[in-house]
Motif scaffolding. Structure first.
Motif, PDB file in Angstrom:
ATOM      1  N   UNK A  72       0.857  -1.127  -0.160  1.00 37.89           N
ATOM      2  CA  UNK A  72       0.107   0.066   0.001  1.00 37.89           C
ATOM      3  C   UNK A  72       0.960   1.279   0.048  1.00 37.89           C
ATOM      4  N   UNK A  73       1.917   1.110   0.832  1.00 40.70           N
ATOM      5  CA  UNK A  73       2.789   2.172   0.745  1.00 40.70           C
ATOM      6  C   UNK A  73       3.754   2.813  -0.513  1.00 40.70           C
ATOM      7  N   UNK A  74       3.458   1.841  -1.442  1.00 37.14           N
ATOM      8  CA  UNK A  74       3.846   2.256  -2.854  1.00 37.14           C
ATOM      9  C   UNK A  74       3.035   2.859  -3.710  1.00 37.14           C
ATOM     10  N   UNK A  78      -0.348   8.042  -2.191  1.00 35.29           N
ATOM     11  CA  UNK A  78      -0.590   7.264  -0.922  1.00 35.29           C
ATOM     12  C   UNK A  78       0.959   7.641  -0.503  1.00 35.29           C
ATOM     13  N   UNK A  79       1.037   8.843   0.328  1.00 36.51           N
ATOM     14  CA  UNK A  79       2.291   9.188   0.986  1.00 36.51           C
ATOM     15  C   UNK A  79       2.043   9.494   2.325  1.00 36.51           C
ATOM     16  N   UNK A  80       2.008   8.407   3.141  1.00 41.24           N
ATOM     17  CA  UNK A  80       1.701   8.488   4.436  1.00 41.24           C
ATOM     18  C   UNK A  80       2.790   8.078   5.481  1.00 41.24           C
ATOM     19  N   UNK A  81       2.862   8.566   6.670  1.00 39.64           N
ATOM     20  CA  UNK A  81       3.673   7.863   7.506  1.00 39.64           C
ATOM     21  C   UNK A  81       3.221   6.795   8.146  1.00 39.64           C
ATOM     22  N   UNK A  82       3.861   5.547   7.947  1.00 40.07           N
ATOM     23  CA  UNK A  82       3.388   4.378   8.601  1.00 40.07           C
ATOM     24  C   UNK A  82       3.167   4.300  10.384  1.00 40.07           C
ATOM     25  N   UNK A  83       3.916   5.197  10.753  1.00 46.07           N
ATOM     26  CA  UNK A  83       3.729   5.141  12.276  1.00 46.07           C
ATOM     27  C   UNK A  83       2.530   5.889  12.457  1.00 46.07           C
ATOM     28  N   UNK A  84       1.534   6.322  11.548  1.00 41.98           N
ATOM     29  CA  UNK A  84       0.379   7.008  11.732  1.00 41.98           C
ATOM     30  C   UNK A  84      -0.821   5.943  11.578  1.00 41.98           C
ATOM     31  N   UNK A  85      -0.477   4.653  11.075  1.00 39.63           N
ATOM     32  CA  UNK A  85      -1.642   3.859  10.817  1.00 39.63           C
ATOM     33  C   UNK A  85      -2.105   2.995  11.997  1.00 39.63           C
TER      34      UNK A  85
END
Length: 179
Positions: A72-74, A78-85
């Protein structure tokens, strides 16, 4: 960081292979508590913990898809901080029962929903957003669908990208109207 629904919605994630054996099925059952405070030689326990006549707990169907979700991160947009998921909701539908106790599968995933939870003017940041991913898991050899998962993730601090955009569907299990 940012979410652009115009770029991301409907995106296909790369197909991903996964496999499991009887050993993983047994360890999952034990980890889920099968046999706890029960006679370990009872039929109810042995059907999930012994190779002869082994059955898979249906909830195991959520396990083989986790590797797929990392892609999903690719996805463009979608440019999100994975620590916020945060894990939000999860739906699992068994399409072919019983679930095999040994299998190699292909997971095919697509991004099926993006919902804006708004923007906090006081804090000057998004309140949050949800992203929904649907994953169809098929037997690699036959191509037969085994199960479908729908994952909804909540991304803290995102939002404000589509103030008049689509709203998340209503909850399917509203609590009763009582004290």
């Amino acid at each position: 960081m940012a979410i652009d629904p115009g770029k991301a919605l409907g995106a296909q994630l790369p197909p991903a292979e996964a496999s499991w054996t009887q050993d993983q099925i047994i360890l999952y059952a034990l980890g889920a508590g099968i046999g706890y405070d029960q006679d370990p030689t009872s039929k109810e326990v042995l059907q999930y913990t012994y190779e002869n006549g082994l059955k898979a707990l249906p909830t195991y169907g959520v396990i083989p898809v986790f590797g797929t979700l990392m892609s999903l991160m690719t996805v463009p947009g979608i440019q999100i901080n994975p620590m916020m998921i945060l894990h939000g909701e999860q739906y699992l539908e068994i399409l072919k029962a019983p679930m095999p106790v040994n299998a190699t599968v292909i997971n095919e995933a697509k991004l099926t929903g993006i919902y804006d939870k708004g923007f906090d003017e006081e804090k000057k940041r998004g309140k949050g957003a949800t992203i929904e991913v649907e994953v169809l898991t098929k037997d690699k050899a036959s191509g037969e669908p085994l199960f479908k998962n729908v994952f909804t993730t909540f991304i803290r601090g995102e939002g404000g990208f589509a103030p008049n955009g689509p709203k998340a569907p209503e909850a399917g299990n509203n609590p009763p109207d009582r004290a």
